[in-house]
Design a protein around this motif. Structure first.
Motif, PDB file in Angstrom:
ATOM      1  N   VAL A  16      75.243 -90.137  30.278  1.00 40.94           N
ATOM      2  CA  VAL A  16      74.431 -90.830  30.078  1.00 40.94           C
ATOM      3  C   VAL A  16      73.423 -90.670  29.245  1.00 40.94           C
ATOM      4  CG1 VAL A  16      73.236 -92.877  31.868  1.00 40.94           C
ATOM      5  CG2 VAL A  16      74.971 -92.352  32.147  1.00 40.94           C
ATOM      6  N   PHE A  17      72.497 -89.335  29.467  1.00 39.18           N
ATOM      7  CA  PHE A  17      71.521 -89.137  29.683  1.00 39.18           C
ATOM      8  C   PHE A  17      71.777 -87.407  28.277  1.00 39.18           C
ATOM      9  CE2 PHE A  17      70.107 -89.829  33.832  1.00 39.18           C
ATOM     10  CZ  PHE A  17      69.928 -91.325  33.653  1.00 39.18           C
ATOM     11  N   GLY A  72      60.859 -84.501  35.151  1.00 34.82           N
ATOM     12  CA  GLY A  72      62.176 -83.181  34.892  1.00 34.82           C
ATOM     13  C   GLY A  72      63.645 -83.814  35.061  1.00 34.82           C
ATOM     14  N   ASP A  73      63.988 -82.957  34.315  1.00 29.14           N
ATOM     15  CA  ASP A  73      65.459 -82.923  33.472  1.00 29.14           C
ATOM     16  C   ASP A  73      66.460 -83.559  35.167  1.00 29.14           C
ATOM     17  OD1 ASP A  73      64.850 -82.921  30.914  1.00 29.14           O
ATOM     18  OD2 ASP A  73      65.704 -81.020  31.327  1.00 29.14           O
ATOM     19  N   VAL A  74      67.194 -84.107  35.421  1.00 26.58           N
ATOM     20  CA  VAL A  74      68.396 -84.365  36.179  1.00 26.58           C
ATOM     21  C   VAL A  74      68.689 -83.159  37.190  1.00 26.58           C
ATOM     22  CG1 VAL A  74      70.043 -85.568  37.275  1.00 26.58           C
ATOM     23  CG2 VAL A  74      68.685 -86.931  35.570  1.00 26.58           C
ATOM     24  N   ASN A  75      69.631 -82.560  35.960  1.00 24.39           N
ATOM     25  CA  ASN A  75      70.210 -81.287  35.770  1.00 24.39           C
ATOM     26  C   ASN A  75      69.490 -80.016  36.420  1.00 24.39           C
ATOM     27  OD1 ASN A  75      72.603 -81.964  34.593  1.00 24.39           O
ATOM     28  ND2 ASN A  75      72.257 -81.143  32.741  1.00 24.39           N
ATOM     29  N   ARG A  76      68.015 -80.441  36.000  1.00 21.05           N
ATOM     30  CA  ARG A  76      67.354 -79.028  37.035  1.00 21.05           C
ATOM     31  C   ARG A  76      66.808 -79.410  38.435  1.00 21.05           C
ATOM     32  NH1 ARG A  76      63.958 -77.598  32.438  1.00 21.05           N
ATOM     33  NH2 ARG A  76      62.775 -76.101  33.155  1.00 21.05           N
ATOM     34  N   VAL A  77      66.282 -80.693  38.664  1.00 20.25           N
ATOM     35  CA  VAL A  77      66.008 -81.335  39.959  1.00 20.25           C
ATOM     36  C   VAL A  77      66.514 -81.604  41.068  1.00 20.25           C
ATOM     37  CG1 VAL A  77      65.276 -83.466  40.877  1.00 20.25           C
ATOM     38  CG2 VAL A  77      63.675 -82.332  38.731  1.00 20.25           C
ATOM     39  N   VAL A  78      68.420 -81.919  40.430  1.00 17.24           N
ATOM     40  CA  VAL A  78      69.087 -82.244  41.488  1.00 17.24           C
ATOM     41  C   VAL A  78      69.383 -80.580  41.764  1.00 17.24           C
ATOM     42  CG1 VAL A  78      71.384 -82.886  42.200  1.00 17.24           C
ATOM     43  CG2 VAL A  78      69.920 -84.367  40.100  1.00 17.24           C
ATOM     44  N   PRO A  79      69.665 -79.524  41.458  1.00 17.40           N
ATOM     45  CA  PRO A  79      70.495 -78.882  42.333  1.00 17.40           C
ATOM     46  C   PRO A  79      69.087 -78.358  43.063  1.00 17.40           C
ATOM     47  CG  PRO A  79      70.614 -77.969  40.463  1.00 17.40           C
ATOM     48  CD  PRO A  79      69.702 -79.460  40.428  1.00 17.40           C
ATOM     49  N   ILE A  80      67.681 -77.865  43.169  1.00 18.45           N
ATOM     50  CA  ILE A  80      66.919 -77.383  43.782  1.00 18.45           C
ATOM     51  C   ILE A  80      67.116 -78.755  45.173  1.00 18.45           C
ATOM     52  CG2 ILE A  80      64.453 -77.386  44.451  1.00 18.45           C
ATOM     53  CD1 ILE A  80      64.318 -76.768  40.947  1.00 18.45           C
ATOM     54  N   ASP A  81      67.145 -80.183  44.525  1.00 14.22           N
ATOM     55  CA  ASP A  81      67.111 -80.658  45.761  1.00 14.22           C
ATOM     56  C   ASP A  81      68.413 -80.275  47.022  1.00 14.22           C
ATOM     57  OD1 ASP A  81      65.929 -83.748  47.637  1.00 14.22           O
ATOM     58  OD2 ASP A  81      68.711 -83.864  46.915  1.00 14.22           O
ATOM     59  N   LYS A  82      69.422 -79.807  46.225  1.00 15.46           N
ATOM     60  CA  LYS A  82      70.829 -80.068  46.797  1.00 15.46           C
ATOM     61  C   LYS A  82      70.390 -78.579  47.846  1.00 15.46           C
ATOM     62  CE  LYS A  82      72.095 -84.069  45.266  1.00 15.46           C
ATOM     63  NZ  LYS A  82      71.890 -85.264  45.968  1.00 15.46           N
ATOM     64  N   SER A  83      69.749 -77.752  47.408  1.00 17.15           N
ATOM     65  CA  SER A  83      69.500 -76.449  48.049  1.00 17.15           C
ATOM     66  C   SER A  83      68.450 -76.748  49.458  1.00 17.15           C
ATOM     67  CB  SER A  83      68.642 -75.167  47.756  1.00 17.15           C
ATOM     68  OG  SER A  83      67.135 -76.360  47.656  1.00 17.15           O
ATOM     69  N   SER A  84      68.565 -78.108  49.948  1.00 15.49           N
ATOM     70  CA  SER A  84      68.512 -78.080  51.354  1.00 15.49           C
ATOM     71  C   SER A  84      69.194 -77.767  52.288  1.00 15.49           C
ATOM     72  CB  SER A  84      67.987 -79.945  51.444  1.00 15.49           C
ATOM     73  OG  SER A  84      69.351 -80.160  51.015  1.00 15.49           O
ATOM     74  N   THR A  85      70.601 -77.749  51.641  1.00 17.21           N
ATOM     75  CA  THR A  85      71.582 -76.935  52.676  1.00 17.21           C
ATOM     76  C   THR A  85      71.259 -76.348  53.583  1.00 17.21           C
ATOM     77  OG1 THR A  85      73.518 -78.338  50.980  1.00 17.21           O
ATOM     78  CG2 THR A  85      74.310 -76.465  53.032  1.00 17.21           C
ATOM     79  N   ILE A  86      70.691 -75.079  52.590  1.00 20.96           N
ATOM     80  CA  ILE A  86      70.245 -73.912  53.835  1.00 20.96           C
ATOM     81  C   ILE A  86      69.341 -74.078  55.096  1.00 20.96           C
ATOM     82  CG2 ILE A  86      69.579 -71.272  53.204  1.00 20.96           C
ATOM     83  CD1 ILE A  86      70.361 -72.618  50.142  1.00 20.96           C
ATOM     84  N   LEU A  87      68.516 -74.602  54.465  1.00 21.27           N
ATOM     85  CA  LEU A  87      67.427 -74.975  55.170  1.00 21.27           C
ATOM     86  C   LEU A  87      68.840 -75.723  56.491  1.00 21.27           C
ATOM     87  CD1 LEU A  87      64.666 -74.910  57.045  1.00 21.27           C
ATOM     88  CD2 LEU A  87      63.815 -76.818  55.477  1.00 21.27           C
ATOM     89  N   THR A  88      68.800 -76.760  56.490  1.00 22.39           N
ATOM     90  CA  THR A  88      69.942 -77.918  56.994  1.00 22.39           C
ATOM     91  C   THR A  88      70.503 -76.802  58.442  1.00 22.39           C
ATOM     92  OG1 THR A  88      69.533 -79.472  55.758  1.00 22.39           O
ATOM     93  CG2 THR A  88      70.940 -79.719  57.666  1.00 22.39           C
ATOM     94  N   ILE A  89      71.380 -75.868  57.494  1.00 28.68           N
ATOM     95  CA  ILE A  89      72.077 -74.861  58.563  1.00 28.68           C
ATOM     96  C   ILE A  89      70.946 -74.176  59.064  1.00 28.68           C
ATOM     97  CG2 ILE A  89      73.713 -72.795  57.824  1.00 28.68           C
ATOM     98  CD1 ILE A  89      74.738 -73.711  56.038  1.00 28.68           C
ATOM     99  N   ILE A  90      70.305 -73.223  58.600  1.00 25.32           N
ATOM    100  CA  ILE A  90      69.184 -73.165  59.833  1.00 25.32           C
ATOM    101  C   ILE A  90      68.312 -73.964  61.330  1.00 25.32           C
ATOM    102  CG2 ILE A  90      67.070 -71.601  59.388  1.00 25.32           C
ATOM    103  CD1 ILE A  90      67.685 -70.980  56.094  1.00 25.32           C
TER     104      ILE A  90
END
Length: 287
Positions: free
Chosen positions: A262-263, A89-107
């Motif tokens: 880079v890409f 996948g594209d970096v610009n689309r994979v990374v935001p989803i991976d970073k959304s782990s913030t939400i679950l971490t807060i919970i």
């Protein structure tokens, strides 16, 4: 001081994604993960001896061992999913989803550590959620499904879930020991897990076919990861998980900036607006 370590973690994590993407253009993502983990392990143990924490290993409690091992397993699972998603996948689309782990971490931090979830923090969670959605829309997902390349989304979501578990388990695992030693121990677990996956999938024979330039990028991504981890777990040990994790996720800014250089991956106006919301939500966490 732990805030500086958190920002250091974000910077090196941002570099990791770009260097890793350069190293898995042709190489199998699982093999690349296993190789780069060797680099991280060596780097981690060098830091253990530099700070003189090696003597503490005999005093590690059973509870600490259990949580460090569980954290290592969660990290390994997150890595394997994340770099597979990056590969297809594209970096610009994979990374935001991976970073959304913030939400679950807060919970999870609220559930297990009783870290307060204020009204402002809830607003931040909403901003990050909306921003992530704007950076990856249903239309884009549908287009991927038509092309048969929608698998990256599945791996990216799993990466986020395991990353959240990593943060919570890791915080418990380093409560009683030096953070550098804790990082080195859990990296050993990740290494074992990564190589088991390589042999189970029968990809070990592909190692000798990896191009030298890709191998170089894989090793550099390992060094960046090691630096990020050392900063991250030092910050996690001294600070609040619900604040450290969001700061670490600011690595998305570094990643997207370098992905453009880079890409040549460019953001749409909508994606850029989503990025702004993610950054705003993350920075407000610091208030």
């Amino acid at each position: 001081m732990w805030g500086l370590y958190a920002f250091g973690s974000a910077f090196f994590a941002g570099l990791t994604s770009i260097l890793a993407k350069c190293g898995i253009k042709k190489a199998d993502s699982n093999v690349a993960t296993a190789i780069r983990t060797i680099v991280v392990l060596i780097f981690s143990w060098i830091m253990v001896f530099v700070v003189g924490a090696q003597g503490q290993i005999m005093d590690v409690s059973e509870k600490t061992w259990i949580f460090l091992i569980l954290s290592g397993i969660a990290t390994g699972a997150s890595w394997l999913c994340y770099f597979r998603a990056l590969q297809i996948g594209d970096v610009n689309r994979v990374v935001p989803i991976d970073k959304s782990s913030t939400i679950l971490t807060i919970i999870l931090a609220f559930i297990f550590f009783r870290e307060e979830i204020s009204a402002l923090k809830l607003v931040c969670v909403v901003l990050i959620t909306i921003g992530t959605y704007m950076m990856i829309t249903k239309k884009e997902i549908s287009q991927d499904e038509t092309k048969g390349s929608h698998g990256w989304l599945f791996y990216a979501v799993l990466s986020a879930v395991f990353a959240s578990l990593t943060s919570i388990l890791g915080k418990v695992g380093i409560e009683e020991i030096n953070s550098n030693l804790g990082t080195a121990i859990r990296t050993a677990v990740v290494l074992i897990m990564a190589w088991i996956v390589v042999f189970v999938t029968g990809k070990q024979h592909t190692i000798k076919h990896i191009e030298k330039n890709e191998l170089g990028f894989i090793c550099l991504s390992g060094l960046a990861t090691g630096s990020s981890w050392l900063c991250y777990y030092k910050a996690l040990q001294d600070g609040l998980a619900s604040v450290v994790v969001p700061i670490d996720k600011l690595s998305i800014v570094v990643t997207i900036a370098f992905s453009y250089i880079v890409f040549k991956e460019r953001l749409t106006i909508k994606s850029f607006a989503g990025l702004v919301l993610i950054i705003a939500g993350t920075l407000l966490m610091l208030v």
